[in-house]
Design a protein around this motif. Sequence first.
Motif, mmCIF file in Angstrom:
data_model
loop_
_atom_site.group_PDB
_atom_site.id
_atom_site.type_symbol
_atom_site.label_atom_id
_atom_site.label_comp_id
_atom_site.label_asym_id
_atom_site.label_seq_id
_atom_site.Cartn_x
_atom_site.Cartn_y
_atom_site.Cartn_z
ATOM 1 N N THR A 167 0.812 -1.216 0.000
ATOM 2 C CA THR A 167 0.000 0.000 0.000
ATOM 3 C C THR A 167 0.846 1.267 0.000
ATOM 4 N N GLU A 168 2.169 1.108 0.121
ATOM 5 C CA GLU A 168 3.026 2.276 0.142
ATOM 6 C C GLU A 168 3.068 2.944 -1.232
ATOM 7 N N ASP A 169 3.026 4.252 -1.246
ATOM 8 C CA ASP A 169 3.031 5.003 -2.503
ATOM 9 C C ASP A 169 4.461 5.249 -2.968
ATOM 10 N N ASP A 170 4.720 4.986 -4.221
ATOM 11 C CA ASP A 170 6.017 5.271 -4.810
ATOM 12 C C ASP A 170 5.946 6.592 -5.554
ATOM 13 N N ASP A 171 7.105 7.112 -5.906
ATOM 14 C CA ASP A 171 7.130 8.336 -6.704
ATOM 15 C C ASP A 171 6.505 8.066 -8.066
ATOM 16 N N VAL A 172 5.648 8.970 -8.485
ATOM 17 C CA VAL A 172 4.959 8.820 -9.770
ATOM 18 C C VAL A 172 5.715 9.612 -10.826
ATOM 19 N N PRO A 173 6.204 8.955 -11.885
ATOM 20 C CA PRO A 173 6.925 9.679 -12.938
ATOM 21 C C PRO A 173 6.027 10.667 -13.656
ATOM 22 N N ASN A 174 6.618 11.705 -14.179
ATOM 23 C CA ASN A 174 5.876 12.691 -14.935
ATOM 24 C C ASN A 174 5.267 12.063 -16.183
ATOM 25 N N GLY A 175 3.975 12.279 -16.386
ATOM 26 C CA GLY A 175 3.297 11.759 -17.565
ATOM 27 C C GLY A 175 2.888 10.308 -17.475
ATOM 28 N N GLN A 176 2.759 9.782 -16.274
ATOM 29 C CA GLN A 176 2.418 8.372 -16.102
ATOM 30 C C GLN A 176 1.130 7.999 -16.835
ATOM 31 N N ALA A 177 0.061 8.728 -16.577
ATOM 32 C CA ALA A 177 -1.232 8.399 -17.174
ATOM 33 C C ALA A 177 -1.232 8.604 -18.688
ATOM 34 N N VAL A 178 -0.602 9.695 -19.143
ATOM 35 C CA VAL A 178 -0.570 9.993 -20.574
ATOM 36 C C VAL A 178 0.140 8.888 -21.346
ATOM 37 N N VAL A 179 1.303 8.470 -20.835
ATOM 38 C CA VAL A 179 2.086 7.440 -21.518
ATOM 39 C C VAL A 179 1.366 6.095 -21.486
ATOM 40 N N PHE A 180 0.800 5.732 -20.330
ATOM 41 C CA PHE A 180 0.146 4.426 -20.221
ATOM 42 C C PHE A 180 -1.068 4.336 -21.128
ATOM 43 N N TRP A 181 -1.995 5.274 -20.974
ATOM 44 C CA TRP A 181 -3.225 5.204 -21.768
ATOM 45 C C TRP A 181 -2.950 5.484 -23.236
ATOM 46 N N GLY A 182 -1.974 6.350 -23.535
ATOM 47 C CA GLY A 182 -1.617 6.607 -24.924
ATOM 48 C C GLY A 182 -1.034 5.376 -25.601
ATOM 49 N N GLY A 183 -0.122 4.680 -24.905
ATOM 50 C CA GLY A 183 0.458 3.462 -25.465
ATOM 51 C C GLY A 183 -0.557 2.355 -25.613
ATOM 52 N N LEU A 184 -1.427 2.209 -24.598
ATOM 53 C CA LEU A 184 -2.458 1.174 -24.647
ATOM 54 C C LEU A 184 -3.426 1.430 -25.791
ATOM 55 N N PHE A 185 -3.903 2.661 -25.895
ATOM 56 C CA PHE A 185 -4.839 3.009 -26.972
ATOM 57 C C PHE A 185 -4.179 2.840 -28.339
ATOM 58 N N GLY A 186 -2.920 3.237 -28.439
ATOM 59 C CA GLY A 186 -2.215 3.116 -29.708
ATOM 60 C C GLY A 186 -2.106 1.677 -30.176
#
Length: 379
Positions: A167-186
């Motif tokens: 449950t510990e939170d790690d540092d979230v890289p910049n653009g996490q959601a954009v890269v993930f959903w963009g790559g998945l959709f692509g």
Amino acid sequence: MSAANFDIAIKETLEDVSEVVFFLLGALTIVEIMDAHKGFDIITKAIQAKTQKELLIIIGVLTFVLSSVLNNLTVVIVMISLLQKLVKDEDFRMKLGGLVVVASNAGGAWTPIGDITTTMLYIGGQVTTVPLLANLFVPSVLCLVGTLGYEYIQMEDKPFDRDAASTEDDDVPNGQAVVFWGGLFGMITVPVFTALTQCPAWSGMMLVLGLLGLITSLLHGPEDEKYSLKGALTRVEVPDALFFLGVLFAVGGLERVGLLKEFAVQLSALVPYDALVAIFLGFASAIVDNVPLVAAAQGMYDLGQHPSNDGLWNLITYCAATGGSLLVIGSAAGVAFMGMERKVSFGWYVKSIGPAALAGYFLGVAGVLGQQALGLSVA
């Protein structure tokens, strides 16, 4: 062969093989970029389960869905890593890991980009996008249902406690959601791109990779190679792609000299039913790598006699993708699982996962044959 014919055959074979290799390299690099941005955390952190049976269903369905649009080897690595953070009970974690292998192979069977063998048949013209989705979705789901159902009935409904460390939170890289959903959709839209433009599938995958590389270059500085396209390329398992290159080229040579055609004639004489040949192919893929088996099947059966989306191709696609789940060494996903869980052995998998995998395999075969018998298959 004459020198001129040999030269033509080499060039044609190299062209066919290279399409598969470039498609695979593009997909693996995209997934590496998504993984570097911790994009998969978006999904894994949303997992909620109070009992072991609930977690079984959630993990199985999630793996199935992810494997339908991503490389199933990568999905297994991500899911096993997730289980190692979530599950304290080692025996239960190993059981879930084995079922993840089965679910990943089942999820990869019904989409053009879900499994390397399905991709090979898609690029080779044996199956096309819409009929593939329509014909193999139900059998693939039946494979998942049969496997999970077998384990669900036998499993005790114990409470599941999430590991506090997960449950510990790690540092979230910049653009996490954009890269993930963009790559998945692509990646999901690559078959659509191919259908609309009539361009080869590998060019669509490379287009997505180029766009994702552009996005990451805008999000991060040039010195931060961890998140860049260049950094992702250094982490891609290029030897795996070269393995496919070598195997496909070797099988292409056998096809060009006519050995596969001769083998097909003898096999057809020995086994009069094409459906049995496909089912045996699935069992063989549990022992022998399914890439050369599918490549051999592509050379054995002519598209003139068995056109695109023929019932035989549907059954071969399903059996080759899911048959590797019957043994832990039958698929790259199984080998990766065995490497990540050190206590997993060949014998343990046969005893603990084999019966459930076999139940799902035959239920899916029944689904394919049932659709064909009822005239529900899409040509």
